[in-house]
Design a protein around this motif. Structure first.
Motif, PDB file in Angstrom:
ATOM      1  N   LYS A 289       0.923  -1.158   0.096  1.00  0.00           N
ATOM      2  CA  LYS A 289      -0.154   0.201  -0.017  1.00  0.00           C
ATOM      3  C   LYS A 289       0.920   1.247   0.108  1.00  0.00           C
ATOM      4  CE  LYS A 289      -3.630  -2.459   2.461  1.00  0.00           C
ATOM      5  NZ  LYS A 289      -4.479  -2.695   3.926  1.00  0.00           N
ATOM      6  N   ASN A 290       0.971   1.780   1.063  1.00  0.00           N
ATOM      7  CA  ASN A 290       1.589   3.151   1.172  1.00  0.00           C
ATOM      8  C   ASN A 290       2.590   3.338   2.308  1.00  0.00           C
ATOM      9  OD1 ASN A 290      -0.079   2.876   3.301  1.00  0.00           O
ATOM     10  ND2 ASN A 290      -0.552   5.210   3.439  1.00  0.00           N
TER      11      ASN A 290
ATOM     12  N   TYR B 114       6.057   2.918   2.282  1.00  0.00           N
ATOM     13  CA  TYR B 114       7.419   3.762   1.802  1.00  0.00           C
ATOM     14  C   TYR B 114       6.867   5.245   1.723  1.00  0.00           C
ATOM     15  CZ  TYR B 114       9.942  -0.603   1.100  1.00  0.00           C
ATOM     16  OH  TYR B 114      10.498  -1.784   1.099  1.00  0.00           O
ATOM     17  N   ASP B 115       5.846   5.514   1.400  1.00  0.00           N
ATOM     18  CA  ASP B 115       5.287   7.127   1.208  1.00  0.00           C
ATOM     19  C   ASP B 115       5.426   7.469   2.212  1.00  0.00           C
ATOM     20  OD1 ASP B 115       4.989   6.719  -1.635  1.00  0.00           O
ATOM     21  OD2 ASP B 115       2.929   6.591  -1.745  1.00  0.00           O
ATOM     22  N   VAL B 116       4.641   6.685   3.513  1.00  0.00           N
ATOM     23  CA  VAL B 116       4.613   7.309   4.918  1.00  0.00           C
ATOM     24  C   VAL B 116       5.778   7.491   5.583  1.00  0.00           C
ATOM     25  CG1 VAL B 116       3.541   6.852   7.161  1.00  0.00           C
ATOM     26  CG2 VAL B 116       2.264   6.366   5.131  1.00  0.00           C
TER      27      VAL B 116
ATOM     28  N   ASN C 188       8.766   8.116   4.115  1.00  0.00           N
ATOM     29  CA  ASN C 188       9.528   9.101   3.309  1.00  0.00           C
ATOM     30  C   ASN C 188       8.831  10.426   3.602  1.00  0.00           C
ATOM     31  OD1 ASN C 188      11.142   7.412   2.052  1.00  0.00           O
ATOM     32  ND2 ASN C 188       9.834   7.109   0.526  1.00  0.00           N
ATOM     33  N   ASP C 189       7.601  10.521   3.779  1.00  0.00           N
ATOM     34  CA  ASP C 189       6.981  11.681   4.065  1.00  0.00           C
ATOM     35  C   ASP C 189       7.199  12.189   5.553  1.00  0.00           C
ATOM     36  OD1 ASP C 189       5.869  12.004   1.646  1.00  0.00           O
ATOM     37  OD2 ASP C 189       3.824  11.165   2.011  1.00  0.00           O
TER      38      ASP C 189
ATOM     39  N   ASP D 181       9.401  11.291   7.417  1.00  0.00           N
ATOM     40  CA  ASP D 181      10.999  11.565   7.767  1.00  0.00           C
ATOM     41  C   ASP D 181      11.431  11.627   9.307  1.00  0.00           C
ATOM     42  OD1 ASP D 181      13.641  11.897   6.758  1.00  0.00           O
ATOM     43  OD2 ASP D 181      13.395  14.158   6.823  1.00  0.00           O
TER      44      ASP D 181
ATOM     45  N   ILE E  21      -3.702   9.512   7.961  1.00  0.00           N
ATOM     46  CA  ILE E  21      -3.002   8.534   7.092  1.00  0.00           C
ATOM     47  C   ILE E  21      -3.590   7.264   7.205  1.00  0.00           C
ATOM     48  CG2 ILE E  21      -0.524   7.426   7.058  1.00  0.00           C
ATOM     49  CD1 ILE E  21       0.618   9.838   7.968  1.00  0.00           C
TER      50      ILE E  21
ATOM     51  N   GLY F 127      -3.924   2.987   5.433  1.00  0.00           N
ATOM     52  CA  GLY F 127      -3.086   1.954   5.196  1.00  0.00           C
ATOM     53  C   GLY F 127      -3.204   0.931   6.249  1.00  0.00           C
TER      54      GLY F 127
END
Length: 255
Positions: free
Chosen positions: A17-18, A20-22, A24-25, A27, A237, A239
């Protein structure tokens, strides 16, 4: 410094799902997760710049925790040194020169409260473990604690009074943890804020109705209250049935 905790309800699932986006965002310096539901070798994470630490349950597809951090610790310890509670992969401790970082997935008392006694035993043992560490240097611990502490921490306190996660016993045990010299960081900054939750049942469109519970926390030794900067619950968020929670502090790695 930024710390994030997220019960992902299955790491392999959220990787599709998400996740890696979470990561990275947000951080974060430390990204802690609970309910990995996997064994060693079942997933390989591509997280440049992060050291990766896992604690797996003996039972396959169950429980499990992990910490991803940009700051290599001086030691890593799995469990709380109580064999009865150390087979489910629930605790990881990273030691740094100036503090301890812990992720924890507290047992759920379950349907008909069948595991309430087990869970209370874990609470007592974990309180002893964190208190022992906190006597040496400050502790930061985070995770799915499976308890809504006060009525403000869930949408329907009256109808859930004797439900797992909102029994008198579980709430009293969490009060005892705080009374042992610890701070619920979200309530430290927002003592009266309501309607902010970190978990929603998949049943009954609970999330769209915001019929949730605040059961994911950052808890810290009172000794560093003055170094806390903010606590955030990222309820936007998706997921998982949980959302990430966050703590920011001054630089605790400096003496």
């Amino acid at each position: 410094m930024k710390f994030v905790s997220w019960n992902v309800n299955g790491l392999r699932a959220v990787l599709k799902k998400n996740f890696y986006d979470v990561v990275n965002d947000l951080d974060a310096d430390w990204f802690c997760i609970q309910e990995t539901k996997m064994q060693e070798g079942q997933a390989k994470l591509d997280l440049p710049g992060y050291h990766q630490y896992f604690n797996y349950a003996e039972r396959k597809g169950y429980s499990g925790t992990a910490i991803f951090t940009k700051h290599e610790p001086i030691s890593v310890h799995n469990g709380i040194d109580v064999p009865e509670y150390d087979t489910e992969g629930r605790v990881i401790t990273l030691e740094y020169p100036t503090f301890y970082m812990i992720t924890v997935y507290v047992p759920n008392s379950g349907g008909e409260l069948k595991r309430l006694e087990f869970r209370q035993g874990f609470d007592k043992a974990f309180r002893a473990y964190t208190s022992q560490l906190s006597a040496k240097k400050p502790v930061i611990y985070c995770g799915d604690l499976n308890v809504a502490h006060e009525e403000i921490d869930l949408k329907n306190p009256k109808t859930n009074h004797h439900s797992a996660g909102f029994t008198d016993e579980e709430r009293t045990d969490f009060t005892a943890q705080l009374d042992a010299g610890f701070t619920d960081t979200f309530r430290h900054f927002y003592p009266d804020r309501d309607g902010i939750y970190s978990w929603w049942s998949y049943r009954g469109a609970a999330r769209s109705r915001n019929a949730g519970w605040r059961i994911d926390y950052f808890v810290t030794s009172q000794a560093i209250d003055g170094q806390l900067q903010d606590a955030v619950i990222h309820d936007d968020i998706l997921g998982s049935d949980h959302c990430p929670v966050e703590l920011t502090t001054k630089n605790l790695l400096e003496d």
